[in-house]
Design a protein around this motif. Structure first.
Motif, mmCIF file in Angstrom:
data_model
loop_
_atom_site.group_PDB
_atom_site.id
_atom_site.type_symbol
_atom_site.label_atom_id
_atom_site.label_comp_id
_atom_site.label_asym_id
_atom_site.label_seq_id
_atom_site.Cartn_x
_atom_site.Cartn_y
_atom_site.Cartn_z
ATOM 1 N N HIS A 334 -21.287 104.753 6.391
ATOM 2 C CA HIS A 334 -21.761 104.290 7.710
ATOM 3 C C HIS A 334 -20.606 104.139 8.691
ATOM 4 C CE1 HIS A 334 -25.926 103.674 6.509
ATOM 5 N NE2 HIS A 334 -25.478 103.102 5.376
ATOM 6 N N GLY A 335 -19.696 105.100 8.642
ATOM 7 C CA GLY A 335 -18.557 105.082 9.577
ATOM 8 C C GLY A 335 -18.627 106.206 10.609
ATOM 9 N N VAL A 336 -19.833 106.730 10.874
ATOM 10 C CA VAL A 336 -19.999 107.826 11.835
ATOM 11 C C VAL A 336 -19.814 107.298 13.263
ATOM 12 C CG1 VAL A 336 -21.525 109.629 12.696
ATOM 13 C CG2 VAL A 336 -21.571 108.982 10.268
ATOM 14 N N CYS A 337 -19.045 108.016 14.076
ATOM 15 C CA CYS A 337 -18.778 107.638 15.473
ATOM 16 C C CYS A 337 -19.059 108.838 16.368
ATOM 17 C CB CYS A 337 -17.324 107.205 15.644
ATOM 18 S SG CYS A 337 -16.777 105.929 14.485
ATOM 19 N N LEU A 338 -19.798 108.604 17.460
ATOM 20 C CA LEU A 338 -20.154 109.664 18.409
ATOM 21 C C LEU A 338 -19.574 109.358 19.787
ATOM 22 C CD1 LEU A 338 -23.932 109.968 17.473
ATOM 23 C CD2 LEU A 338 -22.075 111.474 16.708
ATOM 24 N N SER A 339 -19.273 110.420 20.540
ATOM 25 C CA SER A 339 -18.839 110.208 21.926
ATOM 26 C C SER A 339 -20.006 109.694 22.755
ATOM 27 C CB SER A 339 -18.304 111.506 22.523
ATOM 28 O OG SER A 339 -19.303 112.513 22.539
ATOM 29 N N ALA A 340 -19.672 108.936 23.817
ATOM 30 C CA ALA A 340 -20.716 108.294 24.623
ATOM 31 C C ALA A 340 -21.556 109.316 25.385
ATOM 32 C CB ALA A 340 -20.074 107.310 25.591
ATOM 33 N N LYS A 341 -21.008 110.466 25.706
ATOM 34 C CA LYS A 341 -21.763 111.496 26.427
ATOM 35 C C LYS A 341 -21.341 112.867 25.928
ATOM 36 C CE LYS A 341 -18.504 111.386 30.322
ATOM 37 N NZ LYS A 341 -18.384 111.176 31.779
ATOM 38 N N PRO A 342 -22.148 113.885 26.193
ATOM 39 C CA PRO A 342 -21.791 115.229 25.728
ATOM 40 C C PRO A 342 -20.455 115.680 26.304
ATOM 41 C CG PRO A 342 -24.086 115.149 26.433
ATOM 42 C CD PRO A 342 -23.467 113.856 26.870
ATOM 43 N N LEU A 343 -19.758 116.511 25.543
ATOM 44 C CA LEU A 343 -18.490 117.061 26.007
ATOM 45 C C LEU A 343 -18.735 118.110 27.086
ATOM 46 C CD1 LEU A 343 -16.762 117.514 22.534
ATOM 47 C CD2 LEU A 343 -16.360 115.680 24.187
ATOM 48 N N ARG A 344 -17.846 118.146 28.071
ATOM 49 C CA ARG A 344 -17.967 119.115 29.160
ATOM 50 C C ARG A 344 -17.571 120.505 28.670
ATOM 51 N NH1 ARG A 344 -17.659 118.189 34.785
ATOM 52 N NH2 ARG A 344 -17.001 116.063 34.342
ATOM 53 N N LEU A 345 -18.361 121.502 29.058
ATOM 54 C CA LEU A 345 -18.038 122.883 28.732
ATOM 55 C C LEU A 345 -17.126 123.430 29.824
ATOM 56 C CD1 LEU A 345 -18.513 125.452 26.999
ATOM 57 C CD2 LEU A 345 -20.464 125.953 28.489
ATOM 58 N N GLN A 346 -15.884 123.785 29.449
ATOM 59 C CA GLN A 346 -14.914 124.317 30.392
ATOM 60 C C GLN A 346 -14.271 125.567 29.814
ATOM 61 O OE1 GLN A 346 -12.581 120.519 31.272
ATOM 62 N NE2 GLN A 346 -12.634 121.505 33.273
ATOM 63 N N LYS A 347 -14.261 126.617 30.608
ATOM 64 C CA LYS A 347 -13.668 127.879 30.189
ATOM 65 C C LYS A 347 -14.217 128.315 28.833
ATOM 66 C CE LYS A 347 -9.430 127.010 32.778
ATOM 67 N NZ LYS A 347 -7.953 126.858 32.725
ATOM 68 N N GLY A 463 -24.642 128.540 14.073
ATOM 69 C CA GLY A 463 -23.791 127.855 15.041
ATOM 70 C C GLY A 463 -24.574 127.249 16.192
ATOM 71 N N PRO A 464 -23.903 126.486 17.048
ATOM 72 C CA PRO A 464 -24.554 125.867 18.211
ATOM 73 C C PRO A 464 -24.808 126.893 19.308
ATOM 74 C CG PRO A 464 -22.223 125.374 18.222
ATOM 75 C CD PRO A 464 -22.479 126.108 16.947
ATOM 76 N N GLY A 465 -25.800 126.620 20.141
ATOM 77 C CA GLY A 465 -26.068 127.469 21.295
ATOM 78 C C GLY A 465 -25.016 127.266 22.379
ATOM 79 N N GLN A 466 -24.839 128.299 23.192
ATOM 80 C CA GLN A 466 -23.792 128.245 24.212
ATOM 81 C C GLN A 466 -24.031 127.112 25.202
ATOM 82 O OE1 GLN A 466 -23.116 131.973 26.166
ATOM 83 N NE2 GLN A 466 -21.878 131.092 27.797
ATOM 84 N N ASN A 467 -25.267 126.848 25.566
ATOM 85 C CA ASN A 467 -25.582 125.800 26.540
ATOM 86 C C ASN A 467 -26.106 124.529 25.888
ATOM 87 O OD1 ASN A 467 -24.902 127.510 28.745
ATOM 88 N ND2 ASN A 467 -26.919 128.489 28.601
ATOM 89 N N GLU A 468 -25.979 124.417 24.592
ATOM 90 C CA GLU A 468 -26.456 123.240 23.878
ATOM 91 C C GLU A 468 -25.515 122.058 24.130
ATOM 92 O OE1 GLU A 468 -28.449 122.434 19.481
ATOM 93 O OE2 GLU A 468 -27.048 124.094 19.780
ATOM 94 N N GLU A 469 -26.074 120.881 24.366
ATOM 95 C CA GLU A 469 -25.255 119.691 24.577
ATOM 96 C C GLU A 469 -24.678 119.225 23.249
ATOM 97 O OE1 GLU A 469 -27.405 116.644 26.598
ATOM 98 O OE2 GLU A 469 -27.006 117.503 28.581
ATOM 99 N N LEU A 470 -23.370 119.087 23.223
ATOM 100 C CA LEU A 470 -22.679 118.710 21.997
ATOM 101 C C LEU A 470 -21.847 117.457 22.219
ATOM 102 C CD1 LEU A 470 -21.398 122.207 20.775
ATOM 103 C CD2 LEU A 470 -23.489 121.007 20.083
ATOM 104 N N HIS A 471 -21.948 116.511 21.270
ATOM 105 C CA HIS A 471 -21.137 115.301 21.278
ATOM 106 C C HIS A 471 -19.981 115.463 20.292
ATOM 107 C CE1 HIS A 471 -23.836 112.378 23.467
ATOM 108 N NE2 HIS A 471 -24.653 113.417 23.293
ATOM 109 N N ALA A 472 -18.875 114.798 20.594
ATOM 110 C CA ALA A 472 -17.802 114.702 19.609
ATOM 111 C C ALA A 472 -18.259 113.757 18.500
ATOM 112 C CB ALA A 472 -16.533 114.176 20.262
ATOM 113 N N VAL A 473 -17.950 114.117 17.257
ATOM 114 C CA VAL A 473 -18.347 113.283 16.119
ATOM 115 C C VAL A 473 -17.157 113.120 15.176
ATOM 116 C CG1 VAL A 473 -19.281 115.297 14.903
ATOM 117 C CG2 VAL A 473 -19.980 113.003 14.206
ATOM 118 N N MET A 474 -16.965 111.913 14.690
ATOM 119 C CA MET A 474 -15.911 111.579 13.732
ATOM 120 C C MET A 474 -16.514 110.714 12.631
ATOM 121 S SD MET A 474 -13.776 110.841 17.031
ATOM 122 C CE MET A 474 -15.369 111.075 17.810
#
Length: 491
Positions: A334-347, A463-474
């Motif tokens: 139970h140590g999963v951590c997610l970013s508060a919002k999706p990561l920005r797609l750049q380049k 794999g993930p879709g190109q426009n799919e919203e992705l969060h950072a996960v640790m």
């Protein structure tokens, strides 16, 4: 009267073999055709009434010209109109003196004492004439006009020149000199401003019969240059300080990437403090304006860093420093951590950075895992807490880490073991280690301390879709007990 005028005009050329002159030492060429009336009457009420009642418009012009010159008054373009008014409306002498007195104080754009019809007549006689050549020394003879509201705009501009100055009053001057240099006239009551020296300059307007000086009425400024911007990068809400060359007036506005910044404190002509606005990211241009119109634009002057914070976490983890860091407080799961919002797609890529802040002496057979996740409702509890015990149990996640005799690549439909000698978090991490994780097309790339340690391909169908919203996960497992997110910027 006609006989007297003819005799006088016949007599004058015999006296002097030059241009015709008038009586009593008045040698202005424009008075050569005037009558005796207006040339020798006393400059008082009695003389005025005699010219008004017995003379004509020409004699009234001569009388008014003498009256103005006796007061050192040089606004001579009003004489034809005023003379016609005096003859038609039979104005009294005190009224005429009052009009001339007001004109002396108001300057060439005054309309006090004149009807609309009179002003129209005045405009018709002063507009559309050819510009006479003005010797430079003539500028020193122009009458100084005391006024606070100049009849032209703008009143400031670049010392490089080349912009328009618009004349707002009537009549429009035949020419304008600014700082000792002539302005090129245009057809729309405007003039092209020449280059000049920075600071306040005099404006001299050339009318048909006089010049009017507007002392220290125009200010040249040198185009601004950016000296420094500190820091050169930052996230939304960060405070920055901008230092410029002397803009000639206080800084009034600062924009980053087209978004207006909130100013802090009181700006000066060389310095401003402001807050990085929202809705921008990456290298952005700086636009800065001073209250005198001096603008400064610098491309790629500042880099806006995307602020990444922790959001939803597992039950064994606590948030620190407002979401910038997390620490495992108990247990191993139970140590999963997610970013508060999706990561920005750049380049065409997504990225985030993690710093190892604390490690325990006991890691066991577990290790940190990092990656990306496309969240669904089943991944989170109603309270917002992460439901799965491990990040690999999320509905759709792509992770690198853990340890099964080596690091793993975990996808929604498959698990692969990294080749021997590849990155292994169980043995390679230490306090202070910096990880940067990138997702570029269908590849996950791991950098540790600026060195590439792994480049893993994810099957396209998995794999993930190109426009799919992705969060950072640790997934905070093993010896790593505390990590923090570090803002990213372009490499």
């Amino acid at each position: 009267m006609t006989w007297i005028r003819r005799k006088v005009n016949d007599f004058l050329p015999q006296l002097v073999q030059e241009a015709p002159q008038t009586l009593l030492g008045l040698h202005e060429p424009q008075e050569a055709g005037a009558t005796l009336f207006g040339l020798h009457e006393p400059l008082n009420e009695e003389g005025y009434q005699r010219v008004r009642d017995c003379g004509d418009k020409s004699s009234m012009e001569s009388f008014l010209r003498r009256l103005l010159q006796s007061d050192e008054h040089q606004l001579l373009e009003i004489i034809p109109c005023l003379a016609e008014m005096c003859c038609k409306e039979k104005k009294v002498f005190e009224e005429v003196r009052e009009i001339l007195g007001h004109e002396l104080h108001r300057g060439p754009d005054s309309t006090l004492g004149f009807s609309e019809a009179s002003n129209s007549l005045l405009e018709e006689r002063t507009l559309g004439m050819d510009l006479p050549q003005l010797p430079v020394q003539a500028c020193q003879e122009a009458i100084t006009m005391p006024t606070e509201c100049w009849p032209f705009e703008p009143t400031t501009g670049s010392a490089c020149g080349g912009f328009r100055l618009h004349w707002l009053a009537q009549p429009v001057p035949l020419g304008i000199w600014l700082g000792g240099r002539p302005c090129a006239p245009l057809r729309d009551n405007s003039f092209v401003v020449p280059c000049g020296d920075s600071g306040l300059q005099d404006v001299i307007a050339i009318f048909k019969d006089h010049e009017a000086r507007f002392s220290r009425s125009f200010s040249y400024w040198e185009p601004g240059t950016l000296q420094s911007i500190t820091p050169s990068s930052g996230a939304e809400g960060a405070e920055i300080k901008v230092i410029t060359s002397d803009l000639g007036a206080d800084i009034s506005e600062v924009f980053l990437g087209g978004e207006k910044c909130q100013l802090l404190g009181r700006p000066t002509a060389t310095e401003a403090r402001c807050v990085v606005p929202s809705l921008i990211c990456g290298p952005v241009h700086l636009q800065l304006s001073a209250s005198n119109g001096n603008d400064l634009v610098q491309e790629a002057a500042f880099t806006v860093i995307e602020a990444v914070l922790f959001g939803s976490i597992g039950s064994s983890v606590e948030l620190l420093d407002g979401g910038l860091a997390v620490r495992r407080s108990t247990g191993v799961n139970h140590g999963v951590c997610l970013s508060a919002k999706p990561l920005r797609l750049q380049k065409m890529e997504r990225r985030f950075r993690v710093r190892i802040e604390e490690m325990s002496s006991k890691g066991g057979l577990r290790a940190l895992a990092v990656g990306f996740a496309a969240l669904s409702e089943v991944d989170l509890m109603p309270s917002g807490q992460v439901r799965p015990k491990e990040a690999s149990d999320l509905n759709r996640a792509w992770l690198v880490g853990y340890d099964r005799g080596g690091a793993l690549l975990c996808s929604p439909k498959s698990i692969q073991k990294l080749v021997s000698g590849s990155w292994r978090p169980a043995t390679d991490l230490q306090v202070g280690s910096m990880l940067e994780i990138l997702l570029r097309e269908n590849q996950i790339i791991i950098y540790q301390d600026c060195k590439e340690r792994a480049r893993l391909s994810v099957p396209v169908e998995d794999g993930p879709g190109q426009n799919e919203e992705l969060h950072a996960v640790m997934d905070l497992q093993g010896a790593v007990s505390c990590i923090s997110l570090v803002s990213t910027m372009d490499s």
